[in-house]
Design a protein around this motif. Structure first.
Motif, PDB file in Angstrom:
ATOM      1  N   LEU A 146      -9.071   3.113  -1.573  1.00 27.23           N
ATOM      2  CA  LEU A 146      -9.720   1.844  -1.228  1.00 27.23           C
ATOM      3  C   LEU A 146      -9.839   0.879  -2.398  1.00 27.23           C
ATOM      4  N   ILE A 147      -9.946   1.398  -3.616  1.00 28.86           N
ATOM      5  CA  ILE A 147     -10.122   0.500  -4.767  1.00 28.86           C
ATOM      6  C   ILE A 147      -8.793  -0.102  -5.230  1.00 28.86           C
ATOM      7  N   GLN A 148      -7.684   0.369  -4.611  1.00 30.32           N
ATOM      8  CA  GLN A 148      -6.367  -0.167  -4.946  1.00 30.32           C
ATOM      9  C   GLN A 148      -5.953  -1.212  -3.908  1.00 30.32           C
ATOM     10  N   ASP A 149      -4.917  -1.983  -4.233  1.00 30.00           N
ATOM     11  CA  ASP A 149      -4.522  -3.081  -3.347  1.00 30.00           C
ATOM     12  C   ASP A 149      -3.546  -2.621  -2.263  1.00 30.00           C
ATOM     13  N   VAL A 150      -3.198  -3.567  -1.393  1.00 33.31           N
ATOM     14  CA  VAL A 150      -2.300  -3.282  -0.271  1.00 33.31           C
ATOM     15  C   VAL A 150      -0.936  -2.827  -0.775  1.00 33.31           C
ATOM     16  N   ARG A 151      -0.446  -3.470  -1.816  1.00 35.77           N
ATOM     17  CA  ARG A 151       0.868  -3.119  -2.368  1.00 35.77           C
ATOM     18  C   ARG A 151       0.891  -1.668  -2.827  1.00 35.77           C
ATOM     19  N   PHE A 152      -0.102  -1.268  -3.600  1.00 36.62           N
ATOM     20  CA  PHE A 152      -0.188   0.094  -4.128  1.00 36.62           C
ATOM     21  C   PHE A 152      -0.244   1.102  -2.991  1.00 36.62           C
ATOM     22  N   ASN A 153      -1.106   0.862  -1.997  1.00 37.70           N
ATOM     23  CA  ASN A 153      -1.292   1.813  -0.900  1.00 37.70           C
ATOM     24  C   ASN A 153      -0.051   1.928  -0.026  1.00 37.70           C
ATOM     25  N   THR A 154       0.682   0.850   0.141  1.00 38.63           N
ATOM     26  CA  THR A 154       1.876   0.887   0.986  1.00 38.63           C
ATOM     27  C   THR A 154       2.970   1.750   0.376  1.00 38.63           C
ATOM     28  N   THR A 155       3.141   1.679  -0.917  1.00 36.54           N
ATOM     29  CA  THR A 155       4.299   2.327  -1.568  1.00 36.54           C
ATOM     30  C   THR A 155       3.983   3.659  -2.235  1.00 36.54           C
ATOM     31  N   ILE A 156       2.705   4.028  -2.330  1.00 40.36           N
ATOM     32  CA  ILE A 156       2.330   5.243  -3.068  1.00 40.36           C
ATOM     33  C   ILE A 156       2.898   6.504  -2.427  1.00 40.36           C
ATOM     34  N   SER A 157       3.197   6.441  -1.126  1.00 40.16           N
ATOM     35  CA  SER A 157       3.635   7.644  -0.407  1.00 40.16           C
ATOM     36  C   SER A 157       5.067   8.076  -0.759  1.00 40.16           C
ATOM     37  N   LYS A 158       5.869   7.171  -1.305  1.00 42.95           N
ATOM     38  CA  LYS A 158       7.253   7.540  -1.652  1.00 42.95           C
ATOM     39  C   LYS A 158       7.735   6.671  -2.814  1.00 42.95           C
TER      40      LYS A 158
ATOM     41  N   ALA B 264       6.252  -4.100   0.148  1.00 41.32           N
ATOM     42  CA  ALA B 264       4.880  -4.260   0.642  1.00 41.32           C
ATOM     43  C   ALA B 264       4.765  -5.485   1.541  1.00 41.32           C
ATOM     44  N   ASN B 265       5.413  -6.576   1.154  1.00 40.65           N
ATOM     45  CA  ASN B 265       5.393  -7.786   1.990  1.00 40.65           C
ATOM     46  C   ASN B 265       6.130  -7.576   3.310  1.00 40.65           C
ATOM     47  N   LYS B 266       7.191  -6.775   3.259  1.00 40.12           N
ATOM     48  CA  LYS B 266       7.954  -6.474   4.474  1.00 40.12           C
ATOM     49  C   LYS B 266       7.058  -5.798   5.514  1.00 40.12           C
ATOM     50  N   TYR B 267       6.270  -4.812   5.088  1.00 38.76           N
ATOM     51  CA  TYR B 267       5.403  -4.100   6.029  1.00 38.76           C
ATOM     52  C   TYR B 267       4.173  -4.936   6.394  1.00 38.76           C
ATOM     53  N   LYS B 268       3.713  -5.744   5.461  1.00 37.68           N
ATOM     54  CA  LYS B 268       2.601  -6.658   5.774  1.00 37.68           C
ATOM     55  C   LYS B 268       2.985  -7.569   6.930  1.00 37.68           C
ATOM     56  N   ASP B 269       4.198  -8.112   6.868  1.00 37.46           N
ATOM     57  CA  ASP B 269       4.671  -9.008   7.924  1.00 37.46           C
ATOM     58  C   ASP B 269       4.984  -8.249   9.217  1.00 37.46           C
ATOM     59  N   ALA B 270       5.626  -7.092   9.084  1.00 36.35           N
ATOM     60  CA  ALA B 270       6.036  -6.329  10.271  1.00 36.35           C
ATOM     61  C   ALA B 270       4.833  -5.854  11.073  1.00 36.35           C
ATOM     62  N   PHE B 271       3.755  -5.483  10.392  1.00 34.34           N
ATOM     63  CA  PHE B 271       2.579  -4.962  11.075  1.00 34.34           C
ATOM     64  C   PHE B 271       1.455  -5.996  11.191  1.00 34.34           C
TER      65      PHE B 271
ATOM     66  N   ILE C 218      -0.462  -7.425   8.998  1.00 31.57           N
ATOM     67  CA  ILE C 218      -1.666  -7.067   8.241  1.00 31.57           C
ATOM     68  C   ILE C 218      -2.319  -8.355   7.744  1.00 31.57           C
ATOM     69  N   LYS C 219      -3.527  -8.598   8.217  1.00 36.61           N
ATOM     70  CA  LYS C 219      -4.213  -9.851   7.902  1.00 36.61           C
ATOM     71  C   LYS C 219      -4.917  -9.732   6.557  1.00 36.61           C
ATOM     72  N   THR C 220      -4.303 -10.302   5.549  1.00 36.71           N
ATOM     73  CA  THR C 220      -4.836 -10.264   4.191  1.00 36.71           C
ATOM     74  C   THR C 220      -4.309 -11.488   3.455  1.00 36.71           C
ATOM     75  N   PRO C 221      -5.101 -12.068   2.538  1.00 32.20           N
ATOM     76  CA  PRO C 221      -4.607 -13.227   1.787  1.00 32.20           C
ATOM     77  C   PRO C 221      -3.316 -12.936   1.042  1.00 32.20           C
ATOM     78  N   SER C 222      -3.195 -11.688   0.538  1.00 39.62           N
ATOM     79  CA  SER C 222      -1.970 -11.293  -0.157  1.00 39.62           C
ATOM     80  C   SER C 222      -1.952  -9.782  -0.296  1.00 39.62           C
ATOM     81  N   ILE C 223      -0.813  -9.239  -0.684  1.00 45.85           N
ATOM     82  CA  ILE C 223      -0.715  -7.794  -0.887  1.00 45.85           C
ATOM     83  C   ILE C 223      -1.472  -7.352  -2.133  1.00 45.85           C
ATOM     84  N   ALA C 224      -2.007  -8.310  -2.904  1.00 42.96           N
ATOM     85  CA  ALA C 224      -2.827  -7.979  -4.075  1.00 42.96           C
ATOM     86  C   ALA C 224      -4.299  -7.760  -3.698  1.00 42.96           C
TER      87      ALA C 224
END
Length: 515
Positions: free
Chosen positions: A360-372, A391-398, A400-406
C-alpha cells in the motif's frame, strides 16, 4: 434541543491532487440507524474520519455540530470523550491480548491508588459488555482465537465501554458470513432501543434496505440525497441510480460470443493436511476449468475454498499434500512456491488485497510490475521507461481511476485497489486466474467494472476460477459452479441447473433440495 444528534455542515477535505469532500452536508437523527452509501472513492470513509477526529480540526473546512455544540476534534480521543466511536474496516484489536484487555485498552479500570489496574473489575465489566453485544465467549481468551464476526462484536463492546452514544461502523459486514451479518444487524437494532445512534457505511444494499431509517448517498465527494426509509422501503435500484448517476439495469453484464475451449486447469483427488491445525482440510477435491470459461466455487465460510486456491498456488509452507495432481493444459505440474505457479501460467488474486495483495505504501507503477520484474529488467537494472509504459497500459485497460501511476495505492478507493491487484496478476501473463472474493468491499459500480473485465478476459481465451460468498454473484457470472463443504466438493451445477436453494443445500450437505 434539535431532533438531530449530529450535523456536518459544508465539510470540504482535500488531499494532494484530490478533493475528497466537496461541501458535504450530513444530518443524523437521535437514535436512528443511518446508512451512508456511495461508490468507492465517494468520500464516505473520509467523512467519517473527519467526524471521529482521525482527520483533525483544521485539516478540513466546515463545522461538526454534536448535541447542538460545534466540535473541534483533534483526535479520536476527543470524539470518544463526546460519545462518538468509530469501528474501522480494519479492526483495531491486538490479537495476543485477551478480550477483556482489548475492550479496556487505553481506558483501563484503575484501583483507588490510581497506579495499578483492577483486573477483577475489568473482567466483571467485560463480561457485562459481552452479554450486551450477545457474544458467548470467555473474556479471558485471546482475541486471535475468535472468528472475524466475533471480533467485530468485541470492537462494539470496546466502543460501548467508552459510553459511546454514536457508533460509526465502516463496512462492518464486508468480511462476515450471512449468520454473523444478521447477528450484527440485530445487535444494532437492540442498541437502537437503548438510544444508541448508528451510522453504517455499507456496500451490501440488501442490508442497507433492511436496516436503515435514513439512507444518505455520496457521489464524487458531494452529498446527492438523503432518503427516508422508515415507512416504505427504498428500492435498491433507486439507491444504485443515485450512487452511480445512472441506472445499471443488469449488474452482471451479458457475456457474448462465448467460445469455451479445452481444459486449461485440472485438479484431481487433491487432499491437503494443515500442520498448524493438525487436521486434513481438503479431501479428494477434483475440478477443472476450460479456456474461455468462468467457474464459480461456492460454499460457506470454512468450506476450504481459499485453502484450495492457496495450496494449488504453492503458497502456504504449513500445508502438506497428501495426494493429488494439478494439470495445466494436460501437463502435470507441482508448484513449490507462487513464483513457479506464475511461471507456469497460474495467477491468484487474494481475498485480502490490503494485507496480502498489494504494497500500500508503494505506487501503482510499483505494484503493477512487482509480480514479474524480469519482464522489465535490462541485466540487473529495471528499465524504468518500460515499467512506466506497462503500468500505464494496465491503468488504461482496467480503467484504474488515479491521477497518475505515481499515486500511492493506499490513496485509491477499494475498487481501484482491486483493479491494481488484477493488473498485477495479468502482468505475469497467466493462462488461468483464480479470483478470491474479487468484489469484496467494493461498490456496485466498481463491481460492474470488475465483471466486465472478467468477461473481456474469458472472451480473449483466459480461464477464470471465481471464489465468492455472494450467491447472486456466483449465479450471475459463472458458466459452471462447484460447491464445497468441509473440504470436499459436494456438487457441480451448470448455469441452467443452479439456484440459490440448490447451492445452499449442497453447501450445508442437505438432501432436501439437492436433487
Amino acid at each position: 434541543m434539535s431532533e438531530y444528534i449530529l450535523e456536518m455542515r459544508n465539510i470540504t477535505k482535500e488531499f494532494p491532487g484530490v478533493k475528497a469532500l466537496d461541501d458535504v452536508n450530513f444530518k443524523v437523527k437521535t437514535g436512528e440507524i443511518h446508512c451512508l452509501v456511495g461508490e468507492n472513492g465517494a468520500g464516505k470513509s473520509t467523512l467519517m474520519k473527519v467526524l471521529s477526529g482521525v482527520h483533525k480540526y483544521g485539516s478540513y473546512s466546515g463545522d461538526i455540530i454534536y448535541n447542538d455544540e460545534i466540535c473541534k476534534f483533534m483526535s479520536t480521543k476527543d470524539s470518544e470523550a463526546k460519545g462518538i466511536a468509530i469501528i474501522s474496516q480494519e479492526l483495531a484489536l491486538i490479537p495476543d491480548l485477551t478480550i477483556y484487555e482489548n475492550i479496556f485498552f487505553g481506558h483501563e479500570i484503575m484501583n483507588p491508588n490510581g497506579k495499578t489496574i483492577n483486573w477483577n473489575q475489568t473482567i466483571i465489566e467485560a463480561d457485562k459488555l459481552l452479554k450486551k453485544v450477545r457474544l458467548d465467549a470467555n473474556c479471558t481468551i485471546k482475541v486471535k482465537e475468535l472468528g472475524t464476526g466475533k471480533q467485530q462484536l468485541v470492537e462494539i463492546a470496546k466502543a460501548l465501554s467508552k459510553n459511546a452514544r454514536v457508533l460509526i461502523l465502516d463496512e462492518p459486514t464486508s468480511s462476515l458470513n450471512e449468520d454473523d451479518s444478521a447477528n450484527l444487524l440485530q445487535l444494532l437494532r437492540d442498541l437502537q432501543k437503548e438510544g444508541v445512534t448508528s451510522v453504517m457505511i455499507s456496500h451490501r444494499l440488501k442490508e442497507v434496505v433492511e436496516i436503515a431509517d435514513t439512507i444518505t448517498v455520496l457521489r464524487d465527494g458531494a452529498t446527492i440525497c438523503s432518503m427516508d426509509a422508515t415507512g416504505q422501503k427504498v428500492p435498491e435500484s433507486e439507491i444504485i441510480k443515485n450512487m452511480v448517476g445512472r441506472e445499471i439495469a443488469d449488474i452482471y453484464p451479458e457475456r457474448k460470443d462465448v467460445n469455451i475451449g479445452d481444459v486449461a486447469l485440472e485438479i484431481k483427488d487433491w487432499s491437503v493436511f494443515d500442520l498448524s491445525l493438525g487436521r486434513q482440510i481438503l479431501d479428494k477435491v477434483s475440478l477443472n476449468v476450460r479456456k474461455g470459461e468462468v467457474v464459480g466455487i461456492a460454499g460457506l465460510m470454512g468450506a476450504g475454498r481459499t485453502e484450495l486456491a492457496l495450496s494449488i498456488f504453492g503458497n502456504p509452507t504449513g500445508y502438506k499434500l497428501l495426494e493429488g495432481q494439478v494439470y495445466i493444459e494436460g501437463k502435470p505440474v507441482n508448484f513449490r512456491n507462487p513464483a513457479e505457479a506464475m511461471n507456469a501460467g497460474l495467477a491468484y488474486v487474494t481475498e485480502d488485497r490490503a494485507r496480502n495483495g498489494l504494497i500500500l505504501i508503494q505506487d501503482v507503477r510499483f505494484n503493477t510490475t512487482i509480480s514479474k520484474l524480469d519482464k522489465i529488467l535490462e541485466g540487473i537494472v529495471i528499465n524504468e521507461n518500460e515499467e512506466i509504459v506497462q503500468a500505464n497500459k494496465y491503468k488504461d485497460a482496467f480503467n484504474i481511476k488515479t491521477p497518475s501511476i505515481a499515486q500511492k495505492v493506499n490513496n485509491l478507493s477499494g475498487g481501484n485497489k482491486q483493479k491494481v491487484s488484477l493488473a498485477k496478476c495479468m502482468f505475469t501473463d497467466p493462462k488461468v486466474l483464480i479470483l478470491d472474493e474479487p468484489t469484496r468491499g467494493i461498490d456496485v459500480g466498481a463491481k460492474h467494472e470488475i465483471y466486465s473485465i472478467m468477461n473481456e478476459l474469458v472472451k480473449q481465451g483466459y480461464s477464470v476460477i471465481m471464489i465468492s460468498s455472494e450467491l447472486p454473484e456466483i449465479l450471475g457470472m459463472s458458466d459452471r459452479i462447484y460447491v464445497m463443504a468441509e473440504g470436499t466438493i459436494t456438487g457441480e451445477l451448470s448455469r441452467s441447473e443452479a439456484s440459490e436453494e440448490r447451492i445452499m443445500a449442497m453447501a450445508t450437505k442437505s438432501e432436501e433440495v439437492r436433487n
